[in-house]
Design an enzyme around this catalytic site. Structure first.
Site, PDB file in Angstrom:
ATOM      1  N   SER A   3       2.967  -1.717  10.224  1.00  0.00           N
ATOM      2  CA  SER A   3       4.663  -1.480  10.815  1.00  0.00           C
ATOM      3  C   SER A   3       5.084  -2.745  10.110  1.00  0.00           C
ATOM      4  CB  SER A   3       4.850  -1.367  12.864  1.00  0.00           C
ATOM      5  OG  SER A   3       4.242  -0.150  12.381  1.00  0.00           O
ATOM      6  N   HIS A   6      -9.876   0.639   4.858  1.00  0.00           N
ATOM      7  CA  HIS A   6      -8.230   0.972   5.983  1.00  0.00           C
ATOM      8  C   HIS A   6      -8.976   2.061   6.527  1.00  0.00           C
ATOM      9  CE1 HIS A   6      -4.360   2.654   6.018  1.00  0.00           C
ATOM     10  NE2 HIS A   6      -3.844   1.483   5.436  1.00  0.00           N
ATOM     11  N   GLU A  62      -7.209   4.543   7.673  1.00  0.00           N
ATOM     12  CA  GLU A  62      -6.538   6.161   7.098  1.00  0.00           C
ATOM     13  C   GLU A  62      -8.434   6.037   6.819  1.00  0.00           C
ATOM     14  OE1 GLU A  62      -3.127   5.660   5.136  1.00  0.00           O
ATOM     15  OE2 GLU A  62      -2.311   4.768   6.987  1.00  0.00           O
ATOM     16  N   GLY A  68       1.460   2.564  10.542  1.00  0.00           N
ATOM     17  CA  GLY A  68       2.713   3.484  10.382  1.00  0.00           C
ATOM     18  C   GLY A  68       3.309   3.816  11.900  1.00  0.00           C
ATOM     19  N   ASN A 106       1.336  -1.685   0.221  1.00  0.00           N
ATOM     20  CA  ASN A 106      -0.063  -0.053   0.042  1.00  0.00           C
ATOM     21  C   ASN A 106       0.528   0.996   0.183  1.00  0.00           C
ATOM     22  OD1 ASN A 106      -1.279   1.999   0.741  1.00  0.00           O
ATOM     23  ND2 ASN A 106      -2.273   1.605   2.999  1.00  0.00           N
ATOM     24  N   LYS A 117       0.055   4.532   0.312  1.00  0.00           N
ATOM     25  CA  LYS A 117      -0.769   5.321  -0.194  1.00  0.00           C
ATOM     26  C   LYS A 117      -0.643   6.691  -0.793  1.00  0.00           C
ATOM     27  CE  LYS A 117      -0.162   3.488   4.327  1.00  0.00           C
ATOM     28  NZ  LYS A 117      -0.224   3.320   5.794  1.00  0.00           N
ATOM     29  N   GLU A 150      -5.309  -4.989  10.946  1.00  0.00           N
ATOM     30  CA  GLU A 150      -4.862  -4.292  10.524  1.00  0.00           C
ATOM     31  C   GLU A 150      -4.891  -3.269  11.805  1.00  0.00           C
ATOM     32  OE1 GLU A 150      -2.250  -2.837   6.591  1.00  0.00           O
ATOM     33  OE2 GLU A 150      -4.383  -1.736   6.629  1.00  0.00           O
ATOM     34  N   GLY A 171       4.454   1.612   4.836  1.00  0.00           N
ATOM     35  CA  GLY A 171       6.283   2.253   4.924  1.00  0.00           C
ATOM     36  C   GLY A 171       7.207   1.412   4.553  1.00  0.00           C
TER      37      GLY A 171
END
Ligand code: PGA
Length: 244
Positions: free
Chosen positions: A203, A89, A91, A167, A8, A10, A161, A225
């Protein structure tokens, strides 16, 4: 079943860096699922054409067509050669107040356009501290029961998740992940989704990928990330290959 590595990206990378990264993964024969930002879908799609990598979008409009400034429809994504889309998701649930009704409409619209949704679930730290982590995930998964069986069958995966692990550099422990994946598997079985893989996200990095992939019912990883640089994503993919 081969373990899945989903990236992902992002709101990161640029057209050139996204397509270069995708092209290198494709040339190396890697079978990653790539979720670039909307403006990069076309270039990434071209870079992975004919390879084992697959293309997905990070979001989809719940509407069909029309006056919805800024939205991108499921039909537009399918037209671009996109096969999957993230829905739910955290976010988007948290940052854009996406509620169950909106997520259900997105799941339906995606499935009807022939896209395979990757449905994300996970509890906040407050819910976990309140002892409500499992109830939260069960409630989120209950949304899938509102889909027609044929729509539900289009899901490509579910990702667990925990919001507090995304993150933050803090990944959940085996003792937290294993029972949650068992719960997700049991709920999916009830919904007739026994074949859908369950991914863990939050993470994930090369240092913890092998340990996470060794857990029961962790059928793959959804990586944010840790997926932005070739060496990191390739190391995670290597761990997935060894665990498969
Ligand atoms: P992270 O993101 O790997 O950067 O924690 C995961 C995700 O949001 O899917």
């Amino acid at each position: 079943m081969p373990k899945i590595v989903a990236a992902n990206w992002k709101m990161n990378l640029r057209r050139g860096s996204a397509s270069a990264l995708a092209g290198r993964l494709a040339r190396d024969g890697r079978a990653c699922w790539l979720f670039p930002a909307f403006p990069h879908l076309d270039a990434v799609g071209a870079a992975i054409k004919g390879s084992q990598c697959k293309l997905g979008a990070q979001d989809v409009s719940p509407e069909l067509d029309g006056a919805f400034t800024g939205d991108v429809s499921a039909e537009m994504l399918a037209d671009l050669g996109c096969g999957m889309v993230l829905v739910g998701h955290s976010e988007r649930r948290q940052g854009y107040g996406e509620d169950a009704a909106r997520l259900l409409a997105k799941l339906r619209r995606a499935a009807q356009a022939g896209l395979a949704p990757l449905f994300c679930v996970g509890e906040t730290l407050a819910r976990r501290k309140a002892g409500k982590a499992e109830d939260t995930v069960r409630e989120q998964l209950a949304l899938l029961s509102k889909l027609a069986a044929v729509e539900r069958g289009r899901l490509c995966a579910v990702a667990y998740e925990p919001v507090w692990a995304i993150g933050t550099g803090v990944n959940a422990t085996a003792a937290e992940i294993a029972p949650m994946h068992a719960l997700v598997r049991a709920e999916l079985d009830k919904l007739g989704l026994a074949k859908q893989p369950i991914l863990y996200g939050g993470s994930v990095k090369p240092e913890n990928a092998a340990e996470l992939l060794a857990l029961a019912e962790v059928n793959g990883l959804l990586v944010g990330g840790g997926s932005l640089e070739y060496d990191s994503l390739a190391a995670i993919d290597d761990a997935a290959k060894s665990a498969s």
